[in-house]
Design a protein around this motif. Structure first.
Motif: not given
Length: 288
Positions: A177-178, A181, A184-185
């Motif tokens: 999940r990290y 993120r 996606r950033s």
């Protein structure tokens, strides 16, 4: 030949490759561990390389099955489903100590064996890239191969670091999940700057060759099944699948749904395993 005997040989070889290393394990070691004769071994495998390839294939098929079962009936754009699918492979590799085995093989000079392992790694990268297309907007699709490689590059070192630390509650899923993120950033900036490193067709020659091989094997499996199934409904499902996989743009949701129905009908039949194998090949070919 007995499936039970073949499994016993694979399990014995697997344990020895972990304990002693691939290069230092001999055929005789495998014979002694499995409690079989040399003749029996060569009825199933030509070499210990074949044993390792079989180990990788068994684990890969199990991963495909688990991923497909997890995603069945769910939205392909659900990022949590994708995260769980990635975790399946990482956890399965850890459970079967495949990274330990791969490390011992990395020094091998055997070209065929190295090619098989390379194909397995490339296959996972391509699968991740394809699944990222389900999650990203269309303008982000050119960057999915970059992100597939970076996702692997982020998660594996962090998993290693997590095992060295004091917090035992950091799960595989938490790290994935990290990583997502962070990816996606980066995506919006990459799109705006057109900052692409690996084009989507980077593995195109491998992709074309693998797809052709998979389609040939899959078609042969489905045709063979038509000759052994008992129910008319099963034959209808197989005819539909054969026709659909040859379309220019096969409808994945229909392939998945009809395959699941076919598997249900085959439960308890003598050909249940053959149906399962055919569905696994379909899932591999169409990235379920």
């Amino acid at each position: 030949m007995s499936k039970k005997t073949r499994t016993k040989i694979i399990e014995a070889a697997h344990q020895l490759f972990i304990q002693k290393g691939f290069d230092t394990t001999s055929i005789q070691d495998i014979l002694d561990k499995a409690g079989i004769s040399k003749g029996t071994f060569y009825n199933y495998f030509q070499s210990k390389n074949d044993c390792l390839i079989a180990i990788i294939s068994v684990v890969r098929e199990e991963i495909i099955d688990k991923r497909r079962e997890l995603a069945f009936g769910k939205d392909k754009a659900d990022e949590e489903v994708f995260i769980q699918q990635i975790a399946i492979r990482i956890n399965m590799n850890r459970q079967h100590h495949l990274m330990t085995v791969f490390e011992t093989v990395s020094f091998s000079e055997d070209k065929e064996l190295k090619e098989h392992i390379t194909d397995a790694h490339q296959g996972e990268i391509r699968w991740i890239a394809k699944r990222l297309e389900d999650l990203y907007p269309s303008e982000g699709h050119p960057y999915t191969l970059d992100h597939a490689i970076m996702l692997i590059g982020i998660t594996h070192p962090m998993l290693y670091a997590a095992r060295l630390g004091v917090d035992e509650h950091i799960t595989t899923e938490t790290i994935i999940r990290y990583a997502m993120r962070r990816l996606r950033s980066m995506l919006d900036e990459q799109i705006s700057q057109k900052d692409l490193f690996f084009p989507k067709d980077w593995f195109v020659q491998t992709d074309v060759k693998e797809k052709q091989e998979q389609e040939h094997i899959l078609k042969n499996r489905l045709v063979a099944l038509q000759k052994v199934v008992k129910e008319e409904k099963e034959r209808q499902y197989l005819s539909f699948l054969l026709k659909e996989i040859q379309e220019d743009e096969p409808r994945h949701f229909l392939l998945e749904s009809v395959s699941a129905s076919l598997e249900q009908l085959a439960i308890g039949m003598t050909y249940e395993h053959k149906v399962k194998q055919a569905v696994q090949w379909m899932a591999r070919r169409f990235h379920w």
